[in-house]
Design a protein around this motif. Structure first.
Motif, PDB file in Angstrom:
ATOM      1  N   ARG A 106      54.938 -71.826 -85.503  1.00  0.00           N
ATOM      2  CA  ARG A 106      55.429 -73.204 -85.435  1.00  0.00           C
ATOM      3  C   ARG A 106      54.284 -74.202 -85.610  1.00  0.00           C
ATOM      4  NH1 ARG A 106      60.410 -75.705 -83.479  1.00  0.00           N
ATOM      5  NH2 ARG A 106      59.980 -77.872 -83.894  1.00  0.00           N
ATOM      6  N   LEU A 107      53.124 -73.882 -85.022  1.00  0.00           N
ATOM      7  CA  LEU A 107      51.952 -74.748 -85.181  1.00  0.00           C
ATOM      8  C   LEU A 107      51.511 -74.787 -86.634  1.00  0.00           C
ATOM      9  CD1 LEU A 107      49.705 -76.468 -83.939  1.00  0.00           C
ATOM     10  CD2 LEU A 107      48.420 -74.375 -83.567  1.00  0.00           C
ATOM     11  N   GLU A 108      51.483 -73.637 -87.283  1.00  0.00           N
ATOM     12  CA  GLU A 108      51.089 -73.596 -88.696  1.00  0.00           C
ATOM     13  C   GLU A 108      52.085 -74.373 -89.556  1.00  0.00           C
ATOM     14  OE1 GLU A 108      50.811 -69.438 -89.501  1.00  0.00           O
ATOM     15  OE2 GLU A 108      48.930 -69.219 -88.393  1.00  0.00           O
ATOM     16  N   GLU A 109      53.370 -74.229 -89.241  1.00  0.00           N
ATOM     17  CA  GLU A 109      54.403 -74.961 -89.979  1.00  0.00           C
ATOM     18  C   GLU A 109      54.227 -76.465 -89.785  1.00  0.00           C
ATOM     19  OE1 GLU A 109      59.120 -75.736 -89.274  1.00  0.00           O
ATOM     20  OE2 GLU A 109      58.381 -73.704 -88.959  1.00  0.00           O
ATOM     21  N   THR A 110      53.952 -76.852 -88.554  1.00  0.00           N
ATOM     22  CA  THR A 110      53.738 -78.263 -88.250  1.00  0.00           C
ATOM     23  C   THR A 110      52.510 -78.805 -88.968  1.00  0.00           C
ATOM     24  OG1 THR A 110      54.754 -77.995 -86.085  1.00  0.00           O
ATOM     25  CG2 THR A 110      53.318 -79.875 -86.351  1.00  0.00           C
ATOM     26  N   ALA A 111      51.449 -78.008 -88.959  1.00  0.00           N
ATOM     27  CA  ALA A 111      50.216 -78.443 -89.621  1.00  0.00           C
ATOM     28  C   ALA A 111      50.424 -78.568 -91.126  1.00  0.00           C
ATOM     29  CB  ALA A 111      49.096 -77.458 -89.321  1.00  0.00           C
ATOM     30  N   SER A 112      51.173 -77.647 -91.715  1.00  0.00           N
ATOM     31  CA  SER A 112      51.402 -77.733 -93.160  1.00  0.00           C
ATOM     32  C   SER A 112      52.283 -78.931 -93.510  1.00  0.00           C
ATOM     33  CB  SER A 112      52.027 -76.440 -93.681  1.00  0.00           C
ATOM     34  OG  SER A 112      53.333 -76.279 -93.186  1.00  0.00           O
ATOM     35  N   LYS A 113      53.280 -79.230 -92.670  1.00  0.00           N
ATOM     36  CA  LYS A 113      54.109 -80.425 -92.901  1.00  0.00           C
ATOM     37  C   LYS A 113      53.266 -81.686 -92.796  1.00  0.00           C
ATOM     38  CE  LYS A 113      58.708 -78.959 -91.422  1.00  0.00           C
ATOM     39  NZ  LYS A 113      59.750 -79.153 -90.399  1.00  0.00           N
ATOM     40  N   ALA A 114      52.393 -81.702 -91.791  1.00  0.00           N
ATOM     41  CA  ALA A 114      51.550 -82.878 -91.597  1.00  0.00           C
ATOM     42  C   ALA A 114      50.579 -83.047 -92.757  1.00  0.00           C
ATOM     43  CB  ALA A 114      50.783 -82.762 -90.284  1.00  0.00           C
ATOM     44  N   ALA A 115      50.035 -81.939 -93.230  1.00  0.00           N
ATOM     45  CA  ALA A 115      49.068 -82.007 -94.333  1.00  0.00           C
ATOM     46  C   ALA A 115      49.730 -82.455 -95.634  1.00  0.00           C
ATOM     47  CB  ALA A 115      48.404 -80.656 -94.522  1.00  0.00           C
ATOM     48  N   SER A 116      50.970 -82.037 -95.834  1.00  0.00           N
ATOM     49  CA  SER A 116      51.648 -82.403 -97.080  1.00  0.00           C
ATOM     50  C   SER A 116      52.261 -83.798 -97.022  1.00  0.00           C
ATOM     51  CB  SER A 116      52.734 -81.373 -97.405  1.00  0.00           C
ATOM     52  OG  SER A 116      53.757 -81.429 -96.440  1.00  0.00           O
ATOM     53  N   GLY A 117      52.304 -84.398 -95.840  1.00  0.00           N
ATOM     54  CA  GLY A 117      52.844 -85.755 -95.713  1.00  0.00           C
ATOM     55  C   GLY A 117      54.356 -85.802 -95.714  1.00  0.00           C
ATOM     56  N   GLY A 157      57.686 -91.695 -90.205  1.00  0.00           N
ATOM     57  CA  GLY A 157      58.140 -92.361 -88.989  1.00  0.00           C
ATOM     58  C   GLY A 157      57.141 -93.390 -88.518  1.00  0.00           C
ATOM     59  N   ARG A 158      57.605 -94.181 -87.554  1.00  0.00           N
ATOM     60  CA  ARG A 158      56.737 -95.206 -86.967  1.00  0.00           C
ATOM     61  C   ARG A 158      55.997 -94.608 -85.787  1.00  0.00           C
ATOM     62  NH1 ARG A 158      58.640-100.804 -86.317  1.00  0.00           N
ATOM     63  NH2 ARG A 158      58.378-100.227 -84.163  1.00  0.00           N
ATOM     64  N   LEU A 159      54.833 -95.197 -85.497  1.00  0.00           N
ATOM     65  CA  LEU A 159      54.052 -94.698 -84.374  1.00  0.00           C
ATOM     66  C   LEU A 159      53.311 -95.868 -83.736  1.00  0.00           C
ATOM     67  CD1 LEU A 159      53.543 -91.925 -83.109  1.00  0.00           C
ATOM     68  CD2 LEU A 159      51.444 -91.818 -84.385  1.00  0.00           C
ATOM     69  N   SER A 160      53.844 -96.346 -82.636  1.00  0.00           N
ATOM     70  CA  SER A 160      53.212 -97.429 -81.896  1.00  0.00           C
ATOM     71  C   SER A 160      52.504 -96.828 -80.679  1.00  0.00           C
ATOM     72  CB  SER A 160      54.272 -98.432 -81.437  1.00  0.00           C
ATOM     73  OG  SER A 160      55.126 -97.842 -80.485  1.00  0.00           O
ATOM     74  N   PRO A 161      51.673 -97.626 -80.004  1.00  0.00           N
ATOM     75  CA  PRO A 161      51.012 -97.105 -78.795  1.00  0.00           C
ATOM     76  C   PRO A 161      52.020 -96.599 -77.754  1.00  0.00           C
ATOM     77  CG  PRO A 161      49.968 -99.132 -79.473  1.00  0.00           C
ATOM     78  CD  PRO A 161      51.155 -98.942 -80.362  1.00  0.00           C
ATOM     79  N   ARG A 162      53.102 -97.304 -77.600  1.00  0.00           N
ATOM     80  CA  ARG A 162      54.135 -96.884 -76.641  1.00  0.00           C
ATOM     81  C   ARG A 162      54.760 -95.561 -77.057  1.00  0.00           C
ATOM     82  NH1 ARG A 162      59.444 -97.518 -76.458  1.00  0.00           N
ATOM     83  NH2 ARG A 162      59.555 -98.903 -78.163  1.00  0.00           N
ATOM     84  N   LEU A 163      54.966 -95.381 -78.359  1.00  0.00           N
ATOM     85  CA  LEU A 163      55.545 -94.130 -78.854  1.00  0.00           C
ATOM     86  C   LEU A 163      54.584 -92.948 -78.705  1.00  0.00           C
ATOM     87  CD1 LEU A 163      57.423 -95.383 -82.032  1.00  0.00           C
ATOM     88  CD2 LEU A 163      58.419 -94.573 -79.907  1.00  0.00           C
ATOM     89  N   GLN A 217      50.577 -88.126 -89.001  1.00  0.00           N
ATOM     90  CA  GLN A 217      51.489 -87.096 -89.493  1.00  0.00           C
ATOM     91  C   GLN A 217      51.590 -85.936 -88.496  1.00  0.00           C
ATOM     92  OE1 GLN A 217      53.352 -87.118 -92.322  1.00  0.00           O
ATOM     93  NE2 GLN A 217      52.678 -89.208 -92.636  1.00  0.00           N
ATOM     94  N   LYS A 218      50.457 -85.528 -87.957  1.00  0.00           N
ATOM     95  CA  LYS A 218      50.446 -84.406 -87.031  1.00  0.00           C
ATOM     96  C   LYS A 218      51.217 -84.760 -85.749  1.00  0.00           C
ATOM     97  CE  LYS A 218      47.239 -80.811 -85.654  1.00  0.00           C
ATOM     98  NZ  LYS A 218      45.846 -80.399 -85.588  1.00  0.00           N
ATOM     99  N   MET A 219      50.988 -85.959 -85.230  1.00  0.00           N
ATOM    100  CA  MET A 219      51.701 -86.390 -84.026  1.00  0.00           C
ATOM    101  C   MET A 219      53.199 -86.459 -84.274  1.00  0.00           C
ATOM    102  SD  MET A 219      49.621 -89.278 -81.953  1.00  0.00           S
ATOM    103  CE  MET A 219      48.594 -89.987 -83.204  1.00  0.00           C
ATOM    104  N   LEU A 220      53.578 -87.016 -85.401  1.00  0.00           N
ATOM    105  CA  LEU A 220      54.999 -87.138 -85.710  1.00  0.00           C
ATOM    106  C   LEU A 220      55.651 -85.782 -85.918  1.00  0.00           C
ATOM    107  CD1 LEU A 220      54.914 -90.245 -88.068  1.00  0.00           C
ATOM    108  CD2 LEU A 220      55.895 -90.124 -85.776  1.00  0.00           C
ATOM    109  N   SER A 221      54.888 -84.811 -86.391  1.00  0.00           N
ATOM    110  CA  SER A 221      55.471 -83.486 -86.602  1.00  0.00           C
ATOM    111  C   SER A 221      55.709 -82.742 -85.290  1.00  0.00           C
ATOM    112  CB  SER A 221      54.583 -82.663 -87.528  1.00  0.00           C
ATOM    113  OG  SER A 221      53.328 -82.449 -86.944  1.00  0.00           O
ATOM    114  N   PHE A 222      55.088 -83.178 -84.208  1.00  0.00           N
ATOM    115  CA  PHE A 222      55.311 -82.564 -82.900  1.00  0.00           C
ATOM    116  C   PHE A 222      56.549 -83.107 -82.194  1.00  0.00           C
ATOM    117  CE2 PHE A 222      50.698 -81.494 -83.030  1.00  0.00           C
ATOM    118  CZ  PHE A 222      50.842 -80.135 -82.865  1.00  0.00           C
TER     119      PHE A 222
END
Length: 143
Positions: free
Chosen positions: A60-71, A75-81, A123-128
């Protein structure tokens, strides 16, 4: 005659118990051996289950990393998020930093809004987002 009857009955009961013990002793030993084997097998099953969970988390980590790497993750990412994502996963700032491969200061600054994460970290944070606490804990154990 009652005393003789009682004595004979007692003797018969005692001898019957002795014979029953002789007959069942091998069965008792076999039951003990099987119980011990059962405990060993349960321990082996637990070990295999743990390995399976860790392998799944690693995949799952590898899948997440590959999704993050490919873009692929958007999604949005604010400090609160960032803070709510971290708390949803049940992680401290230090563990969250370890999970992402950044320093603790970076996570603190992201949550305070002093800095914005680099695009690959976003990307990595959003994929988690879709992961649960147990899965994240297993991933952290593998790191």
């Amino acid at each position: 005659m009652g005393a003789i009857d009682t004595a004979i009955k007692g003797l018969i009961v005692r001898l019957a118990r002795k014979e029953a013990r002789k007959i069942t002793s091998s069965i008792r030993d076999e039951v003990k051996r099987l119980k011990k084997r059962n405990v060993e097998l349960k321990a082996a099953i637990s070990a295999v289950d743990e390995q399976t969970k860790k392998m799944y988390a690693k995949g799952r980590l590898e899948e997440t990393a590959s999704k993050a790497a490919s873009g692929q993750v958007k999604g949005r990412l604010s400090p609160r998020l960032v803070k709510s994502l971290r708390s949803k996963m049940g992680l401290s700032q230090g563990k969250f930093a370890k999970l992402l491969g950044v320093s603790l200061g970076s996570v603190v600054n992201w949550e305070l809004g002093k800095m914005n994460p680099r695009p690959e970290m976003r990307q990595k944070m959003l994929s988690f987002r879709g992961m649960g606490r147990r899965e994240v804990k297993l991933i952290l154990e593998n790191l």
